[in-house]
Every structure is written in structure tokens, then in C-alpha cells.
Design an enzyme around this catalytic site. Sequence first.
Site, PDB file in Angstrom:
ATOM      1  N   SER A   1      -0.875   0.772  -0.320  1.00  0.00           N
ATOM      2  CA  SER A   1      -1.188   0.222  -1.529  1.00  0.00           C
ATOM      3  C   SER A   1      -1.967   0.541  -2.411  1.00  0.00           C
ATOM      4  O   SER A   1      -1.717   0.571  -3.668  1.00  0.00           O
ATOM      5  CB  SER A   1      -1.034  -1.092  -1.406  1.00  0.00           C
ATOM      6  OG  SER A   1       0.392  -1.820  -1.421  1.00  0.00           O
TER       7      SER A   1
ATOM      8  N   HIS B   1      -1.544  -8.463  -6.551  1.00  0.00           N
ATOM      9  CA  HIS B   1      -1.217  -6.987  -6.091  1.00  0.00           C
ATOM     10  C   HIS B   1      -1.237  -5.839  -6.932  1.00  0.00           C
ATOM     11  O   HIS B   1      -1.984  -5.178  -7.155  1.00  0.00           O
ATOM     12  CB  HIS B   1       0.132  -6.886  -5.099  1.00  0.00           C
ATOM     13  CG  HIS B   1       0.107  -5.823  -4.484  1.00  0.00           C
ATOM     14  ND1 HIS B   1       1.128  -4.835  -4.837  1.00  0.00           N
ATOM     15  CD2 HIS B   1      -0.441  -5.357  -3.128  1.00  0.00           C
ATOM     16  CE1 HIS B   1       0.862  -3.871  -3.824  1.00  0.00           C
ATOM     17  NE2 HIS B   1       0.327  -4.170  -2.927  1.00  0.00           N
TER      18      HIS B   1
ATOM     19  N   ASP C   1       5.305  -3.385  -9.992  1.00  0.00           N
ATOM     20  CA  ASP C   1       4.745  -4.338  -9.113  1.00  0.00           C
ATOM     21  C   ASP C   1       5.026  -6.015  -9.171  1.00  0.00           C
ATOM     22  O   ASP C   1       6.193  -6.095  -9.739  1.00  0.00           O
ATOM     23  CB  ASP C   1       3.138  -4.081  -8.866  1.00  0.00           C
ATOM     24  CG  ASP C   1       2.719  -4.197  -7.636  1.00  0.00           C
ATOM     25  OD1 ASP C   1       2.668  -5.391  -7.076  1.00  0.00           O
ATOM     26  OD2 ASP C   1       2.287  -3.338  -6.697  1.00  0.00           O
TER      27      ASP C   1
END
Length: 862
Positions: A415, A243, A205
Amino acid sequence: MLLSWTLVATLLAPKFALGTRTTPSQRSYDTHNYYVVEHDPRASAGASLDDVMHSLRVEPVEELRELKHHWLVRAEKPPTPDLVARGDTQSREFDPVIDRYHQLRDTASSHLSARSEDGLRAREVVASVRHLERQVLRQRSKRAPPPIRRPATIEDVSHRFGIKDPIFSKQWHLINDAYPEHTMNVVPVWEMGLTGKGVISAVVDDGLDFTSEDLAPNFSAENSYDFNDHEELPYPKKSNDKHGTRCAGQIAAAKNDACGVGIAYDSKIAGIRILSKPITDVDEAVALNYGFQNVSVYSCSWGPPDNGRALGAPSYLIRKSVVNGINNGRSGKGSIFVFASGNGGGHEDQCNYDGYTNSIYSVTVGALDHKGQHPYYSEACAANMIVAYSSGDGKHIVTTDKGKNECATNHGGTSAAAPNAAGVFVLAVQARPELTWRDIQYLAIETAKMINPEDPDWETTATGRKFSYKYGYGVLDAYKFVTAAQKWTLVKPQAWFDSPAIQLNGGKMNQANKFSGGTPIGPSGVTSTITITRDMLKTNNFEALEHINIQVWIEHTRRGDVEVEVVSPKGVKSVLGKKRSGDAAKTGFPGWVFMSIKHWSVFLSLKRFWADQFGSRGEDPVGDWTIKVSDQNSTSESGTFVGWKMKFWGTTIDPKKAEKYELPLVDNVLPPINDPSRPAIDVPTVTEQHAKPSAFLPEGVVTSASTSSSHVPAETPLAAAGTTEQEPDDSFLADVSDVISSHKIVFGGIGVVSLISLVAGAFYFRQRQERLKNYASLSDDTNPMAGVYGAEPASLAVPSAGRHPRDRVSVGLGFHSSFLDDDDLSTAGTGHTPKYRDEPDADEITPVAPVSSTAPTDTRAP
Ligand SMILES: *[C@@H]1O[C@H](CO)[C@@H](O)[C@H](O)[C@H]1NC(C)=O
Ligand SMILES: *[C@@H]1O[C@H](CO)[C@@H](O)[C@H](O)[C@H]1NC(C)=O
Ligand SMILES: *[C@@H]1O[C@H](CO)[C@@H](O)[C@H](O)[C@H]1NC(C)=O
């Protein structure tokens, strides 16, 4: 009193023969004991059925329908209790019929009665009765999901597991007070003592904040790396790099006094940073294998843009690293790749237009909200395997955030669904470390729970299981998954086989993505059929079907108008691609590969039963597979269906003959060129002696294509193998492949590098010819042969197909540039810039910013 068996048999026989007797006869268990007798009519010196019945003193009831020569018989219950207890632990059933049989057996084997008439009859009866068994009434338990005991309350669970994390009570995906059945159901797995100890996963990520108190205790620095800044540790340096940290918290946030807990809170977590800047294919490829002996699960919540316009797939090198992870990761058990299905649902985007999510190597995970509803953003497609809980209907996933003790309360999208699944797989790997990557997929499919059964999207597959493009096989349930994993029988190794390629009306596509031939797509579309034979399966050591790939060559003036579906021999339809109103690309589908798991043939828990008792049920690939390509019948847009082929993946018949799959160098030209990496003995229809370019195609089958459209011209099937006329220009490449295959032994000695060089050289030369034709006025600033015959793989610059020659530098080392260099993606500048898979909610508190200055901006306006 005994009926004459012969009489009953004559009475029943005609009914069986006519097939009118459809229901088994009534049973009267209160008054009778029932037995099953297997009578072998072919036993030499055997007794007739009638004699057997008489000897055992039973009366016939009926033949067991599909089970030939098995007869249900009965005898009146003896007046005395037939069950005599003998002690506490052992009880022996006294059964007059069984006892009579034992007596007959004793008589038959006794020397004393060797010549007596009794002895003779006993031997006849014993010889013809293969099996005799008393039927006992047994209550089977329903295969319902484990009962949700008194729904665990947050207080209970906190107390029992000593969880003091301050926001644990908000983590509804772990315990859901409002909708108790809608959780990942991990608490019962924790109760089993499984919390991820000893297992490492990696979040690929935008970084991982290992200074967070929630992640520091279990951070695996050795397996982490920053591919964006090329540093040892994946610290999230940009302001929006939150994230990866959030995803990591969902999997492995520690049980402490920071934020909440991860699903596998005692597991270790690594961060692999690739999303903060554009990266090259080589870095992405290395990233996906990073630490792959020690890292079990790679959680990937990103992909090509979800704007309903992109068609993006990993390049050759990246796909090669994924295959490497599958073949060699985790000591050969295979890396477990988890991919978010994508958030383009609101843009008619579908996960089959994304080469990461439609890869057979990914567990593709869509989202489900806190009430168990489908959130609009979650993408649907035939490659969707399962769903897991995430945001929607105003609720988000609550997890760790970047910072020393920060919590995120607005995490979501597919996600957040993927890491929830990844966390469950970590628990399963702790429970059963020997699970292979395919066992994980089988378990995901087998244990997924159906939700919203009233949703018309559910369709029945050939196995009887339900599949939905939105939900895959259903929602992942940690307890079901892990308990099934514990008693799981590992699957046999993987097998595969390629169907012959169909070229409609002589359809072709060369390496420059130049189409020729093909059948125009009329108002009712074009259909074409590929016939799979039993022999094709056998020669490829192929047993039971798992994934199917369908590769298509379609030329079209507006790609988003095209729709593709395939129907199996059992009549099960997979919709592969539906229209995308926003996709106006003119590039068509130059060998695009779709995937479907809807034809997964046999569920292993049933397999032995079906296979042994009734022969193979489920989806048997033998027969006709029919594709239909249609468009929106617009007056201004049109296209041509040029060709297609299929690839079947499944289990081996003989595991000893299993091979590891190797990615072919080139697989997007039509007709396909022979793949030198696969030994010809595995594809007996491919021979090395043919002189003609198309000769490697199996004889006869290549010609079978038909059209349902009355408007389109009749097809000119290709001539049989070996007789196809090729334009001189087009034959060049195929000729090279023939040279390679017919001189395999010689080339084998030279090595793979030389083969790559030769094939690449052929392409390069061919490309150059094309370019010289198409771009005669452009100067070519590279020497086409440089680096080709120098056997230096690193210098093999293969030009981007069909584009300006100067673009080639940005393409890097890959033969599949046509996939990567999608029109939309090309605006992203150099390299590959996948997107986050956050929820595109308008009320998102922290909007997701572009990944980088060169990344495509988020076009998903609320
Ligand atoms: C990974 O596993 C290997 C054994 O397979 C071991 O030698 C190595 O130390 C491990 N590395 C890390 C970073 O844990
Ligand atoms: C993971 O973190 C916990 C603290 O929550 C710690 O007790 C445990 O030892 C750590 N596990 C490993 C494998 O380091
Ligand atoms: C296709 O379009 C034509 C003209 O626009 C129309 O006449 C025809 O009915 C359409 N066919 C289908 C199958 O929609």
C-alpha cells in the site's frame, strides 16, 4: 615494413572458417595507429583488399568478427607528433594514412589524372573503401548508478530546500541515515528543480482528508469525488478511513510546518473515494477515468483479498474503463495506473492471481524495506515490474494522517510502496509531460536497480537483464528514472497479436464455464506448444515484444494444486502460477489470463545498437512457446488441461498503421469466438467466408499440442480448420459469431449497440438453454429476450455464468462475471469490494479493519 595482405588473409582465413579464433588479437597502441577499413568486395571497378592496404600503407590485423568486410589495420606511428594544434578551439589531426586516403580521393576526382594509371588506381581504391576511420582510445564510463555524493544529511537537505516539516527527519524513504543507499533517491531530483509543479495525481482509496494542513494547499477538488456516498468531496467519513490520506501524503504532502513532505510536494492531489463501501462496477469504472484529462497518475493500493485463495479480476466494464484511460486519458498519452502488488506473500498469494496487478496497463509495485530486504508480505509474480520502499523489519513509512495536523508513523505494506512510485512518476511527468503510459513502463524497467544480487530469485532474461518474481526488474530510483526520462526517445505505438488457441484433446469451455475434452494432468504434468511465425508478427505490424498474456482453461478439483509455467523460444521460463495451499476452489481456471513482463524483448537504450549491428537480439517471439501445467500429484485431487492461447504486446513496425486496442466483448470461451470489434483485415488468417464455427482459427496451427506425460491418452488433435465437428448445442454461439463476421458490413451500419445486443442475446439464449438443462426445476423469473433485442444496453442483464439464475442481479453489466464472482469474493455480497494493501504485521498499531460490513474480513491472522 608491410606484410603481404594476401599472405595474412590466407593465414587468418582458415581460422575464421573453423571458428577457432575466439579472441581478438593484441593491440599495441604505443607503437601503432589503428584504423578500421570497410572494404566492399562487390564494388564495380574496385581494388582488392591487398591493393587497398598497399595504397594506404597499412598492415592488416584482423577482420572484425561479426561485422563482415570490416578490417582492423594498423600503421607504425610516425616519428613526429601526429597531432598538430592549430589554435585554441580547433585542432586538426594530421594523420598520414587518412592524408594518403584524401590524396587518393583528390587524385581520383581530378580531371588531370583522369586517364593516368595513378588516377585509375586511385579510383579503384576509393570505390572499394566505404569507410575509413582512425581508432581513438576513449574511456567509456561505467553505467553505474549515479554516485551517491556525500550522503545528504537531514540537516543539509532541510536547509537547502527550506523544509521545516517536523517529522521530515523520520521519513527514511527520503533520507535514510542508517542505510543511505536505501531511499527513493528523490533529493537529487528536487535539486534539479523538479517538485511536481503542474502535475495532478489521484489516490483512488477510502478518501482524502483535504482539511489536513499537509494536503489542503495542493488539493485538487475538481478532480476528486466520493463514489461511496456520492458526494462532491472525498472526505474520509468512517473512523478507519485513513489509508487514502496516508497514501496522498506520501505523494503530495506540502512543504510546510505539518508532518513531513511528499515526494512531489508541489504537485496537486485528488482523492477518489471507492473503498469505504461496496460499489458497483459502473462506479469503479467511472472512478478509474475520473478527471483523466487532467489527472496523470492514479495510485491504487488495493485489490482482491490477499488471502491466497481468491482469484479476482476486474469485470468487463472496469477493464474497459482502464483501456479507455490508456487510449484517451491525458490527451491520448494514457493514464498511468500504479497498483500495489499485494500483501499475501505470507499466504503464498501471487500477483498473477489478481487481475489488477497482472494487467498490462498497471505498473505493479512490490515492497522493499529500509535495509533493502524483501518484506515477507510483498507478493511475487511474473507481472511484478518494480519495488519501492515501504515497511518491514520494524520500520514503517512516516506520512500525513487524517486530521488537521496528524502524522502516521505506522503506514506500510505494498500500500505504501505504490504511492512512493506514483510520486516518482509525477516528477517524471513534470520533467517530460509527453511520456506515454508505455514510456513510463519502459523507463521503470530500464532504470530499476538490482538489489541483493545474491538472491537466487534473480534470473537472466533473453536481453541479459535480470528479473526476479519478488523484485521485478529492481528498485525504483527517482533520480535515475527522471534523468532517463529527460533524454528518452518516445516508444512507437503499441501493437499486439493473438496466437491461435490450442484445444487439448478437443477441449472446450462454454460461456457457462462448462468444460469438455482436455488432457488429464498426469504425475509429470502436461505440456503443449504454440508456434509463432515471422508472418504472424508481420501481418500484425508487430516488432518488439513487451508483455505477454497466457490464457488458460484448466479444470481442477483443487485450484491451489495447479502450477503453470511457460518457456519462450529463447528458453526463458516464466513461472505464471505456483501452488497455493489454501486455495481449495473447485472452479479451476476458466479462461484465466496470466501476464509476464519477463520476456520484454529489447531495452531501448540498446535497441538501435543491437538491431543495426547484429540483428535483433533479446526475446524474439518467433518459435515455440511451451506451456507446462502440473499439479501436486495428489491421489485425491485431479484435473484436466483443456486449452490455452497467448497474446503478445509490443511495438509496431509501422507506427502509421497503429491502432488503438479495443476490448473484445467475450474472450473467455474456448474455442474463442471471432471478435467483431476487430476488423478482419488485421488478422488475415481469419476469413469471413468460413461456414464452420472454428474456421476463424488459423489453418494448421490449431492442432499443434503435445503432451509430455506417458500416462495420459494420446491426444486427438483438432481437425484442420473448417472440419471440426461441434455438438449442436455448442455450435450455436460460434455460429452467431460467424453470422456477425460474415455480415460485418451490414451490421456495421446498425452499430455497436446492436452487435452487443446480438451477441448478448446469443449468450443469453445459450445460457438459458444451459440453465434449462441444469436447473430445469427452477423457475426463471425474467424474460430472456427482454432488453436483448430492445437495443438498450443498460438493460442487458447477462446471467452470471454457471450459477443460480437468481444471482444475476448482483452481477450487473458484465460478460466476465466468472472472473469476478470468485468463490471467495462471492461472500462479499454485491459489488466489488477490494482490500487495502497494508502490511499485515502483527505489531501493526492500528489494525486494518474490514472495508465495510459486507467486505470479506481480513483472514490474515498474524
Ligand atoms: C482539465 O483540462 C481541461 C483541458 O484539457 C481544462 O479545460 C479543464 O478546465 C481542466 N479541468 C480541471 C478541473 O483542471
Ligand atoms: C502547493 O502547496 C504549496 C505550499 O506548500 C504552495 O506554495 C503551492 O502554491 C501549491 N501549489 C499549487 C499548484 O497550488
Ligand atoms: C505421483 O504419485 C504417485 C502415487 O502417489 C507416485 O507413485 C509417483 O511417484 C508420483 N509422481 C511424481 C512425479 O511425484
